[in-house]
Design a protein around this motif. Structure first.
Motif, short mmCIF file in Angstrom:
data_model
loop_
_atom_site.label_atom_id
_atom_site.label_comp_id
_atom_site.label_asym_id
_atom_site.label_seq_id
_atom_site.Cartn_x
_atom_site.Cartn_y
_atom_site.Cartn_z
N UNK A 1 0.90 -1.13 -0.01
CA UNK A 1 -0.11 -0.17 -0.18
C UNK A 1 0.91 1.04 -0.02
N UNK A 2 1.91 1.23 0.89
CA UNK A 2 2.71 2.47 0.99
C UNK A 2 3.49 2.61 -0.08
N UNK A 3 3.86 1.67 -0.70
CA UNK A 3 4.66 1.79 -2.05
C UNK A 3 3.71 2.37 -3.35
N UNK A 4 2.50 1.73 -3.22
CA UNK A 4 1.69 2.22 -4.27
C UNK A 4 1.39 3.96 -3.83
N UNK A 5 1.05 4.23 -2.86
CA UNK A 5 0.89 5.56 -2.71
C UNK A 5 2.03 6.49 -3.11
#
Ligand code: ADP
Length: 579
Positions: A254-258
């Motif tokens: 999720x973090x990488x996506x954001x």
């Protein structure tokens, strides 16, 4: 009612039907709740540039607006939570009610197959888990999914190209989640199986504790228990391990996506296709997706575990139940109590007959004593007369009517059982005798008088309202037997099936029970599995059963006068009191 493994929870949907109104009202609140999110995202987009520009009035205006939206949103959330909680809980209650109703109708064979500990586990833990999933689905999953759609819809409206980029990242997460989901489900199923095996062992152990102690087998039982709890721990740990791995992996993704979205957004602004304000709103909306996604992930796991539970509940559903009455079942009417068996044959396993070619004619009011060694089929005959089992060959007739043609409930009102172990249910004495039947106190008292139980009941401090503890532990064996006799005669049955207790009571209790029995038997057809000499002596006829066949019959005097099975039984003291 319940779902097959493939259809899963979907088949529970009809249970929601009666709660349509609350559901619709609740989900309308959900709609208001989720629509507030894009509004807030838009306001965030307004706020950040206003702060940057030092436009305090505008900031005040936006903050005021945001506060009102938040207030509205929280009100809607309250409405949603209260309106949806009730139907969710009602559905799981209904599920439990139906399961229990099903349990009550299960064939005895099926009941014996499932251990009581395992059944208890299924009806508590598994039902809880399924209930929790129903609750979460209504209360959390649906709102989260709606929030996801609305907020993402807003993002598409803001910049669809950027949204497509964002969306491309999503399948990665989804694949990983479902990959884990399947493994978590397998692990959860194994873990639940272990818990129910543990429950089964516990039930067995608690019941058999005196025996274990008598054989000094504690170390053996402890070892068995230790192995079981070790397996249980391992299964639980495996599930926990998978969960422990799942959260960080999904979280990191999720973090990488954001971060990737931030990069893409910066590129879009540089290309002049997106304003800073728009991007602020976009990022705010993106952050609003995290919550529902994480809820959906968690719920998905619980859903998988719930499916394992649902499958285990479903197994109860697949067990055979008592066949229903025939559509053209006859009413019984006044019962005289004539019993006729014509060539009756039965086996729990049809290949291994337990009863064979039984022919018996018992006139109304006759007392017939059944004797024979253990395993001869005496209790099985009772189970046929109560229609717990159905004869595979021949016919059983009550007043000339085939038992199979009667309504089971009516038959069982006419044929009352006094079991060998007088297990009475907890409650008051009056309740234990009434056993759910709508009867007056006078009727209960009359039954107790017949059973010679009125005297000791009246002598109790609370009389008929005295409490019977679980398994009747606060009453003596003789008292319990008399309560069981009272329970049996309460409905004034034409036929009494009596399974005499094998363990001896002290002489006084024995006499009291005998008096109760004599009074209870008067005017009824009685079939008694006899272990006492006094019973067989007083019977009109003795039927000797061996390996499922009638090998001899006649009066005590006749049978004792000649060599044969009956005399053997008396000599081997299988009939108590004989010498
Ligand atoms: P009795 O009451 O004369 O001691 P039962 O009627 O209990 O005899 O048992 C007759 C035979 O049927 C025995 O061999 C017993 O093992 C078998 N039996 C009894 N109940 C069941 C059951 N529920 N399932 C399978 N076999 C059973």
């Amino acid at each position: 009612m319940l779902a097959p493994p493939s259809a899963g929870f979907r088949r529970l949907l009809p249970l929601l039907q009666p709660h349509r109104r609350s559901l619709v009202a609740g989900w309308l609140c959900t709609l208001v709740f989720v629509v507030c999110w894009p509004l807030l995202a838009w306001l965030a987009g307004q706020l950040i540039p206003a702060i940057g520009a030092g436009d305090f009035n505008r900031v005040l205006q936006v903050v005021g607006l945001a506060l009102s939206v938040f207030l509205l949103q929280k009100l809607a959330q309250f409405g949603q939570d209260t309106l949806l909680a009730d139907p969710a809980l009602q559905v799981s209650q209904e599920l439990r009610r139906r399961l229990f109703a099903r349990l009550q109708r299960l064939e005895f064979g099926a009941l014996e197959k499932l251990s009581s500990g395992d059944l208890t586990y299924r009806l508590t833990e598994d039902a809880d888990r399924v209930g929790e999933v129903i609750y979460k689905t209504i209360q959390d999953t649906t709102p989260s999914a709606l929030q996801l759609m609305v907020v993402f819809g807003y993002m598409v409206w803001l910049d669809w190209k950027l949204s497509v980029g964002t969306l491309l990242l999503a399948p990665l997460v989804a694949v990983l989640v479902s990959l884990f989901g399947a493994r978590v489900m397998g692990a959860a199923e194994r873990s639940q199986k272990q818990v129910s095996e543990l429950a089964a062992l516990l039930a067995e152990a608690i019941g058999g504790l005196p025996l274990v102690r008598a054989f000094a087998a504690e170390p053996w039982l402890q070892r068995r228990f230790d192995t079981e709890i070790d397996l249980h721990r391992r299964a639980r740990y495996r599930t926990q391990q998978l969960l422990a791995l799942q959260y960080p992996v999904v979280g990191f993704l999720e973090a990488a996506g954001i971060l990737a979205v931030l990069l893409m957004g910066a590129a879009r602004i540089q290309a002049g296709e997106l304003t800073g304000q728009g991007f602020s709103s976009y990022v705010a909306a993106l952050l609003m997706l995290i919550d529902p996604i994480s809820h959906l992930t968690t719920n998905y796991n619980e859903f998988q575990q719930g499916q394992a539970s649902l499958r285990r509940l479903r197994q109860i559903e697949q067990e055979a139940v008592e066949p229903p009455d025939r559509a053209d079942a006859r009413a019984l009417g006044q019962v005289h109590g004539e019993l006729v068996l014509e060539g009756v044959g039965f086996g729990y396993d049809p290949a291994q007959p337990v009863l064979q070619d039984l022919d018996l004619r018992i006139a109304p009011g006759q007392v017939v004593a059944l004797v024979g060694p253990s395993g001869a089929g005496k209790s099985t005959l009772f189970s046929l007369l109560l229609r717990f089992n159905t004869a595979q060959r021949g016919r059983l007739l009550l007043d000339g009517q085939d038992l199979a043609d009667l309504r089971a409930a009516e038959l069982r009102r006419a044929v009352a059982l006094v079991p060998q172990q007088s297990n009475v249910f907890s409650g008051t004495v009056a309740e234990a005798i009434a056993f759910g039947r709508p009867v007056s106190r006078e009727q209960i008292r009359a039954a107790a008088q017949l059973a010679n139980a009125d005297g000791f009941i009246e002598a109790l401090p609370g009389g008929y309202d005295s409490r019977v503890e679980e398994r009747g532990s606060n009453f003596s064996g003789g008292q319990l037997q008399r309560l069981a006799i009272a329970r049996a005669v309460l409905g004034d049955p034409a036929i009494l099936l009596l399974d005499e207790a094998t363990s001896a009571l002290d002489a006084e209790s024995e006499q009291a029970v005998q008096r109760g029995l004599d009074q209870a038997m008067a005017g009824r057809t009685v079939l008694v599995i006899a272990h006492r000499l006094s019973t067989v002596q007083e019977a009109d006829r003795i039927v000797v059963l061996e390996q499922g066949r009638i090998v001899d019959q006649g009066s005590h005097d006749l049978l004792i006068s000649r060599p044969g099975r009956y005399r053997d039984l008396c000599e081997r003291q299988l009939i108590r009191g004989a010498s």
